[in-house]
Design a protein around this motif. Sequence first.
Motif, PDB file in Angstrom:
ATOM      1  N   LYS A 115       0.717  -0.901   0.220  1.00  0.00           N
ATOM      2  CA  LYS A 115       0.075  -0.295  -0.039  1.00  0.00           C
ATOM      3  C   LYS A 115       0.160   1.304   0.004  1.00  0.00           C
ATOM      4  CE  LYS A 115      -4.166   2.296   2.747  1.00  0.00           C
ATOM      5  NZ  LYS A 115      -4.869   2.102   3.229  1.00  0.00           N
ATOM      6  N   ILE A 116       0.415   2.000  -0.927  1.00  0.00           N
ATOM      7  CA  ILE A 116       1.197   3.181  -0.840  1.00  0.00           C
ATOM      8  C   ILE A 116       0.582   4.319  -0.879  1.00  0.00           C
ATOM      9  CG2 ILE A 116       3.208   4.567  -2.434  1.00  0.00           C
ATOM     10  CD1 ILE A 116       3.876   2.155  -3.674  1.00  0.00           C
ATOM     11  N   VAL A 117       0.956   5.103  -0.074  1.00  0.00           N
ATOM     12  CA  VAL A 117       0.063   6.501   0.437  1.00  0.00           C
ATOM     13  C   VAL A 117       0.756   7.995  -0.011  1.00  0.00           C
ATOM     14  CG1 VAL A 117      -1.581   7.926   2.060  1.00  0.00           C
ATOM     15  CG2 VAL A 117      -0.966   5.626   1.673  1.00  0.00           C
ATOM     16  N   LEU A 118       0.146   8.583  -1.220  1.00  0.00           N
ATOM     17  CA  LEU A 118       0.574   9.897  -2.381  1.00  0.00           C
ATOM     18  C   LEU A 118       0.273  11.530  -1.198  1.00  0.00           C
ATOM     19  CD1 LEU A 118       0.933   7.255  -5.421  1.00  0.00           C
ATOM     20  CD2 LEU A 118       3.321   8.428  -4.116  1.00  0.00           C
ATOM     21  N   PRO A 119       0.512  11.442  -1.007  1.00  0.00           N
ATOM     22  CA  PRO A 119      -0.625  12.701   0.087  1.00  0.00           C
ATOM     23  C   PRO A 119       0.256  13.729  -1.640  1.00  0.00           C
ATOM     24  CG  PRO A 119       1.295  12.374   1.382  1.00  0.00           C
ATOM     25  CD  PRO A 119       1.500  11.352   0.236  1.00  0.00           C
ATOM     26  N   LYS A 120      -1.333  14.469  -1.334  1.00  0.00           N
ATOM     27  CA  LYS A 120      -1.235  15.544  -2.282  1.00  0.00           C
ATOM     28  C   LYS A 120      -0.592  16.601  -1.879  1.00  0.00           C
ATOM     29  CE  LYS A 120      -5.822  13.619  -4.287  1.00  0.00           C
ATOM     30  NZ  LYS A 120      -7.401  14.568  -4.822  1.00  0.00           N
ATOM     31  N   ALA A 121      -0.010  17.227  -2.633  1.00  0.00           N
ATOM     32  CA  ALA A 121       0.578  18.661  -2.417  1.00  0.00           C
ATOM     33  C   ALA A 121      -0.828  19.559  -2.446  1.00  0.00           C
ATOM     34  CB  ALA A 121       1.357  18.954  -3.416  1.00  0.00           C
ATOM     35  N   GLU A 122      -0.448  20.545  -1.205  1.00  0.00           N
ATOM     36  CA  GLU A 122      -1.430  21.806  -1.409  1.00  0.00           C
ATOM     37  C   GLU A 122      -2.196  22.346  -2.231  1.00  0.00           C
ATOM     38  OE1 GLU A 122      -2.620  22.544   1.757  1.00  0.00           O
ATOM     39  OE2 GLU A 122      -1.678  21.374   2.871  1.00  0.00           O
ATOM     40  N   ILE A 123      -1.445  22.336  -3.037  1.00  0.00           N
ATOM     41  CA  ILE A 123      -1.803  22.695  -5.101  1.00  0.00           C
ATOM     42  C   ILE A 123      -3.012  22.290  -5.682  1.00  0.00           C
ATOM     43  CG2 ILE A 123      -0.312  25.199  -4.639  1.00  0.00           C
ATOM     44  CD1 ILE A 123       0.870  22.725  -7.168  1.00  0.00           C
ATOM     45  N   ALA A 124      -2.407  21.192  -5.523  1.00  0.00           N
ATOM     46  CA  ALA A 124      -3.591  20.246  -6.081  1.00  0.00           C
ATOM     47  C   ALA A 124      -4.719  19.695  -4.978  1.00  0.00           C
ATOM     48  CB  ALA A 124      -3.046  18.718  -6.019  1.00  0.00           C
ATOM     49  N   LYS A 125      -5.194  20.265  -3.600  1.00  0.00           N
ATOM     50  CA  LYS A 125      -6.463  19.568  -2.593  1.00  0.00           C
ATOM     51  C   LYS A 125      -7.302  20.671  -3.615  1.00  0.00           C
ATOM     52  CE  LYS A 125      -3.938  17.754   0.708  1.00  0.00           C
ATOM     53  NZ  LYS A 125      -3.910  18.694   2.323  1.00  0.00           N
ATOM     54  N   PRO A 126      -8.685  19.885  -3.157  1.00  0.00           N
ATOM     55  CA  PRO A 126      -9.282  20.272  -4.151  1.00  0.00           C
ATOM     56  C   PRO A 126     -10.268  21.508  -3.243  1.00  0.00           C
ATOM     57  CG  PRO A 126     -10.187  18.376  -3.398  1.00  0.00           C
ATOM     58  CD  PRO A 126      -8.661  18.452  -2.981  1.00  0.00           C
ATOM     59  N   ARG A 127     -10.293  22.741  -3.717  1.00  0.00           N
ATOM     60  CA  ARG A 127     -11.380  23.428  -3.794  1.00  0.00           C
ATOM     61  C   ARG A 127     -12.633  23.770  -3.934  1.00  0.00           C
ATOM     62  NH1 ARG A 127      -5.872  27.154  -5.396  1.00  0.00           N
ATOM     63  NH2 ARG A 127      -6.249  25.634  -6.489  1.00  0.00           N
ATOM     64  N   LYS A 128     -13.059  24.464  -3.355  1.00  0.00           N
ATOM     65  CA  LYS A 128     -14.883  24.811  -3.487  1.00  0.00           C
ATOM     66  C   LYS A 128     -14.626  26.314  -4.233  1.00  0.00           C
ATOM     67  CE  LYS A 128     -18.556  23.942  -2.320  1.00  0.00           C
ATOM     68  NZ  LYS A 128     -20.209  23.980  -0.790  1.00  0.00           N
ATOM     69  N   ILE A 129     -14.839  25.992  -5.164  1.00  0.00           N
ATOM     70  CA  ILE A 129     -14.914  28.182  -6.226  1.00  0.00           C
ATOM     71  C   ILE A 129     -16.448  28.223  -5.740  1.00  0.00           C
ATOM     72  CG2 ILE A 129     -14.629  28.725  -8.029  1.00  0.00           C
ATOM     73  CD1 ILE A 129     -12.865  26.231  -8.948  1.00  0.00           C
TER      74      ILE A 129
END
Lengths: 134, 154
Positions: A115-129
């Motif tokens: 199991k490999i967990v690759l955390p998303k970088a801050e910029i890639a996290k979804p933002r609600k628009i």
Amino acid sequence: MTMTEKSLQVQEKKELQGRAESTRTVPVYVPAVDIFETTNDMTVMVDMPGVAEQSVSIDLNNDELTISGTMAEEAKTETMLLQEYQSGDYYRQFNVSRAIDRNQIEASISNGVLKIVLPKAEIAKPRKIDIKTT
Amino acid sequence: MVMIRYPRHFDVSFFRPVRELEEMRRRMDRLFDEVAGRHPFGALFSGVYPSLNLSEDGSNLYIRAELAGVKPEDLEISIERNTLDIRGERQAENVEGASYHRRERQTGRFHKAVTLPYEIDSERTVSELKNGVLTIVLPKAEAAKPKKIGIKTS
């Protein structure tokens, strides 16, 4: 808990094609994977039965994620009576998006599943628009 | 005039005759099996999950199966006379709010029965689940062990 009523089918192991030949005499298989994404990370689950923790290598080069596992070869003095599967090494490559926080990648192996967990970088996290109304 | 032309790619280091032949033999075998409707591993292939390997030595029978992702508590093995029963379940990873990009790993229940070729000592049978590989060691019953027969000389 809901019980799964589905019964498992035999999946024939897929042999790896078109990569540089291995110097080992065992076959190289393409492991079955699950890849899923949540808000904060991307998880890769890889079936690698027969591969011990220390024989797995995970490599992230630019956006290319390479997973390989080497099975332990033991000298066996047994006579085979029936063989329904062959064991071998595993190898698989993926392209992952660049928006991964490389320093936070975590990997673990249990019951033959990596199991490999690759955390998303801050910029890639979804933002609600927000939609402005006038 | 005689011209001798050497093949351009004649480089011994790239030519591994044994390996090439082995590969060819493997492909031919597979082709014949496919034509005959057989599985590459022989006519005894059962097609029931999980795939098993059965082997023996002088004192034991060995059954191995690749069961990645099956937890020991979800696996049940029993023996009745000469039938070995393996049943269990491979559970799905339940992650809240996950969206899947790829889902190749199957989940579900399984049940497989294997008829053993020898009488075995079920009391001393042991099994181990390690790195996703199940190994069952079944000691042969005394009657099934190979015996050396002495020849009398007079």
